[in-house]
Write a protein that holds these residues in place. Sequence first.
Motif, PDB file in Angstrom:
ATOM      1  N   THR A 160       0.845  -1.191   0.000  1.00 34.45           N
ATOM      2  CA  THR A 160       0.000   0.000   0.000  1.00 34.45           C
ATOM      3  C   THR A 160       0.877   1.236   0.000  1.00 34.45           C
ATOM      4  OG1 THR A 160      -0.103   0.011   2.405  1.00 34.45           O
ATOM      5  CG2 THR A 160      -1.847  -1.179   1.242  1.00 34.45           C
ATOM      6  N   CYS A 161       0.253   2.387  -0.263  1.00 34.42           N
ATOM      7  CA  CYS A 161       0.977   3.640  -0.237  1.00 34.42           C
ATOM      8  C   CYS A 161       0.033   4.739   0.227  1.00 34.42           C
ATOM      9  CB  CYS A 161       1.572   3.981  -1.611  1.00 34.42           C
ATOM     10  SG  CYS A 161       0.327   4.352  -2.860  1.00 34.42           S
ATOM     11  N   GLY A 216      -3.065  12.406   1.462  1.00 33.47           N
ATOM     12  CA  GLY A 216      -3.586  11.569   2.539  1.00 33.47           C
ATOM     13  C   GLY A 216      -4.332  10.352   2.058  1.00 33.47           C
ATOM     14  N   GLU A 217      -4.536  10.228   0.763  1.00 38.10           N
ATOM     15  CA  GLU A 217      -5.296   9.097   0.220  1.00 38.10           C
ATOM     16  C   GLU A 217      -4.435   7.824   0.274  1.00 38.10           C
ATOM     17  OE1 GLU A 217      -7.789   7.882  -3.849  1.00 38.10           O
ATOM     18  OE2 GLU A 217      -6.630   9.752  -3.733  1.00 38.10           O
ATOM     19  N   THR A 218      -5.062   6.700   0.595  1.00 34.72           N
ATOM     20  CA  THR A 218      -4.376   5.404   0.668  1.00 34.72           C
ATOM     21  C   THR A 218      -4.765   4.575  -0.544  1.00 34.72           C
ATOM     22  OG1 THR A 218      -4.386   5.473   3.074  1.00 34.72           O
ATOM     23  CG2 THR A 218      -3.998   3.331   2.034  1.00 34.72           C
ATOM     24  N   LEU A 219      -3.778   4.038  -1.249  1.00 33.94           N
ATOM     25  CA  LEU A 219      -4.007   3.241  -2.454  1.00 33.94           C
ATOM     26  C   LEU A 219      -3.149   1.987  -2.407  1.00 33.94           C
ATOM     27  CD1 LEU A 219      -3.482   6.523  -3.447  1.00 33.94           C
ATOM     28  CD2 LEU A 219      -4.941   5.601  -5.267  1.00 33.94           C
ATOM     29  N   TRP A 261       8.795   6.606 -11.094  1.00 34.92           N
ATOM     30  CA  TRP A 261       7.339   6.437 -11.132  1.00 34.92           C
ATOM     31  C   TRP A 261       6.965   5.125 -10.459  1.00 34.92           C
ATOM     32  CZ3 TRP A 261       4.153  10.222 -13.007  1.00 34.92           C
ATOM     33  CH2 TRP A 261       4.748  11.245 -13.753  1.00 34.92           C
ATOM     34  N   THR A 262       5.839   5.138  -9.754  1.00 31.95           N
ATOM     35  CA  THR A 262       5.299   3.951  -9.078  1.00 31.95           C
ATOM     36  C   THR A 262       3.882   3.715  -9.590  1.00 31.95           C
ATOM     37  OG1 THR A 262       6.602   4.382  -7.099  1.00 31.95           O
ATOM     38  CG2 THR A 262       4.709   2.934  -6.852  1.00 31.95           C
ATOM     39  N   ARG A 263       3.588   2.467  -9.886  1.00 27.80           N
ATOM     40  CA  ARG A 263       2.274   2.107 -10.419  1.00 27.80           C
ATOM     41  C   ARG A 263       1.341   1.737  -9.266  1.00 27.80           C
ATOM     42  NH1 ARG A 263       1.353  -2.408 -15.185  1.00 27.80           N
ATOM     43  NH2 ARG A 263      -0.860  -1.966 -15.630  1.00 27.80           N
ATOM     44  N   ILE A 264       0.177   2.388  -9.203  1.00 27.60           N
ATOM     45  CA  ILE A 264      -0.760   2.170  -8.103  1.00 27.60           C
ATOM     46  C   ILE A 264      -2.141   1.884  -8.660  1.00 27.60           C
ATOM     47  CG2 ILE A 264       0.553   3.671  -6.565  1.00 27.60           C
ATOM     48  CD1 ILE A 264      -1.550   5.827  -7.039  1.00 27.60           C
ATOM     49  N   ARG A 265      -3.063   1.451  -7.775  1.00 26.72           N
ATOM     50  CA  ARG A 265      -4.443   1.133  -8.163  1.00 26.72           C
ATOM     51  C   ARG A 265      -5.379   1.670  -7.089  1.00 26.72           C
ATOM     52  NH1 ARG A 265      -4.609  -4.490  -8.256  1.00 26.72           N
ATOM     53  NH2 ARG A 265      -4.060  -4.562 -10.471  1.00 26.72           N
ATOM     54  N   ARG A 266      -6.452   2.344  -7.569  1.00 20.76           N
ATOM     55  CA  ARG A 266      -7.484   2.805  -6.640  1.00 20.76           C
ATOM     56  C   ARG A 266      -8.604   1.794  -6.570  1.00 20.76           C
ATOM     57  NH1 ARG A 266      -8.056   7.554  -8.394  1.00 20.76           N
ATOM     58  NH2 ARG A 266      -7.034   8.712  -6.703  1.00 20.76           N
ATOM     59  N   ASN A 267      -9.060   1.319  -7.687  1.00 20.45           N
ATOM     60  CA  ASN A 267     -10.058   0.251  -7.735  1.00 20.45           C
ATOM     61  C   ASN A 267      -9.738  -0.611  -8.948  1.00 20.45           C
ATOM     62  OD1 ASN A 267     -11.279   1.617 -10.023  1.00 20.45           O
ATOM     63  ND2 ASN A 267     -12.136   3.056  -8.527  1.00 20.45           N
ATOM     64  N   VAL A 272       5.571   4.461   0.352  1.00 18.59           N
ATOM     65  CA  VAL A 272       5.223   3.087  -0.015  1.00 18.59           C
ATOM     66  C   VAL A 272       5.474   2.166   1.170  1.00 18.59           C
ATOM     67  CG1 VAL A 272       5.703   1.192  -1.606  1.00 18.59           C
ATOM     68  CG2 VAL A 272       5.774   3.547  -2.421  1.00 18.59           C
ATOM     69  N   TYR A 273       4.520   1.252   1.397  1.00 17.69           N
ATOM     70  CA  TYR A 273       4.647   0.216   2.425  1.00 17.69           C
ATOM     71  C   TYR A 273       4.480  -1.122   1.721  1.00 17.69           C
ATOM     72  CZ  TYR A 273       3.432   4.292   5.266  1.00 17.69           C
ATOM     73  OH  TYR A 273       3.394   5.535   5.824  1.00 17.69           O
ATOM     74  N   LEU A 274       5.603  -1.782   1.427  1.00 15.09           N
ATOM     75  CA  LEU A 274       5.549  -3.064   0.731  1.00 15.09           C
ATOM     76  C   LEU A 274       5.230  -4.177   1.708  1.00 15.09           C
ATOM     77  CD1 LEU A 274       8.578  -2.813  -1.698  1.00 15.09           C
ATOM     78  CD2 LEU A 274       6.167  -2.453  -2.198  1.00 15.09           C
TER      79      LEU A 274
END
Length: 615
Positions: free
Chosen positions: A548-549, A568-571, A582-588, A602-604
């Motif tokens: 998560t990040c 402040g958003e968590t994804l 660049w880091t690849r993230i997902r919201r839904n 980032v929290y792996l």
Amino acid sequence: MYSIALNPCNSLMRQEDQFDNLEKHTQSGIDILEKHIKFVKERTEIELNYAKQLRNLSKKYQPKKNSKEEEEYKYTSCKAFLSTLNEMNDYAGQHEVISENMTSQITVELARYIQELKQERKSHFHDGRKAQQHIETCWKQLESSKRRFERDCKEADRAQQYFEKMDADINVTKADVEKARQQAQIRHQMAEDSKADYSSILQKFNHEQHEYYHTHIPNIFQKIQEMEERRIVRIGESMKTYAEVDRQVIPIIGKCLDGIVKAAESIDQKNDSQLVIEAYKSGFEPPGDIEFEDYSQPMKRTVSDNSLSNSRGEGKSELKFGGKSKGKLWPFIKKNKPPPPPPASASPSAVPNGPQSPKQQKEPLSHRFNEFMISKPKIHCFRSLKRGGATPEDFSNLPPEQRRKKLQQKVDELNKEIQKEMDQRDAITKMKDVYLKNPQMGDPASLDHKLVEVGHNIEKLRLEAQKFESWLSEVEGRLPARGDQARRQSGMYDAQNPPSVNSCAQDRESSPDGSYTEEQSQESEVKVLATDFDDEFDDEEPLPAIGTCKALYTFEGQNEGTISVAEGETLYVIEEDKGDGWTRIRRNEDEEGYVPTSYVEVYLDKNAKGAKTYI
């Protein structure tokens, strides 16, 4: 009348002998010191040569840069050997320390001390010789005054006897007697003067002799003794230093040896085996079981009531059942196999009206090899490798796992080149700013063409990196579903009658109509594989979340491929930063993209890595 008994000559001779003995003894002590210095020098040379040989030995077995040998040092056993070489290099350094310390603390110090010792020894013996010469001079003066005093006494006695003789002779004139009396008085006075002189010289000699034997000589001997004792102490101290120099490096040498032991204990055979597996695994599924082929069936047909021509006709009808196989090789699969050949004893004349029989089939081992070749969709035929063609840019000639590694390596190299070009662009930009602030240093416009050139290079490298990243994503998307894909292909092959995939290990057998073309078989193979790949892309699942990040800042994703985030958003993180920032993230499930790595924390989650977590 006057006499003295004095004979110190023998004492002086004995004293002379003592000086000679002391000179020989002290010289032998100096010789021992010089011998010790020579010994230490040779020891230091041995230590230096030993250290040099150890360093050369360690350097000889070091892996060469940019060589295949360097790649082997990723294994723990090779790393342990490399650590051993490094420890031996440090071990050699300690022997150099021994040589340096022995040279500075023993050789140099003793050489300086020997020079001082020789000067001191020379001074002491010079003082002794000087005192000895002085007492000898006093002794000679004493001997001379004593002989003069003795002679004057004898002359006085003779003059007194002559006066008495003249005074007793009545025939001698009074004048002759007076003259003899005066002569006797003169002789007596001379004897008294010689006596006084002799007495004075004797007292002086006795004083000098006393000083010589009780003061000067003892002092000189004491100084020589102290000098000799200092020499003995000094050589003992140098021997202690000799041992201490060795003792001081023993702990460090022990650490070097402990490092070798620790490196040996760090060898992990399981880890090395896993590295070998990761390095050489292909990602292919193993071939299925070999099916039993009953070669006794044609023999049963020949001994039955049916004619060979009838069996041939049946075989022909079976061939017609699989009508799509015209122009293709007979595949070695379970369903709808071609009819078995007639027995070897049958001659062509026995069946004059029957169709031409197919050739003898391969042994079951070749069937296994064919199935293994079928499982490699990218390698069409070994003959194509032997033709010496160029390696494809996307490494499609490699097994899936090896292809993924090559693509990842290429992406990393391109990212490094991009970073290098970006650093160069930043440097040129800073230089341009300096020129703008200080025009006398240079023309800012002269750097514009360099900035444009670097920008073109960066854009070109980015396009190249995106191309390889797309291929890498394609391979990584296929690898997890490899087993399912193989099963789908196997089911599809079994459903066809007969299959249209060719193997380059098959014999050039003729189809029922006698035609064979390798190009046709390859075209069929490409069509089947293309269908499988399309199905695979249709079924491709989203990338799993690996952590998560949390957004540290608000980011407006306006470019294609980016995603907007609020502070402040968590994804969910689905792909780490690969060095491009660049880091690849997902919201839904339907909303994902790239954000700058510096904008998120980032929290792996190692436990979740590889798990298919969906939002």
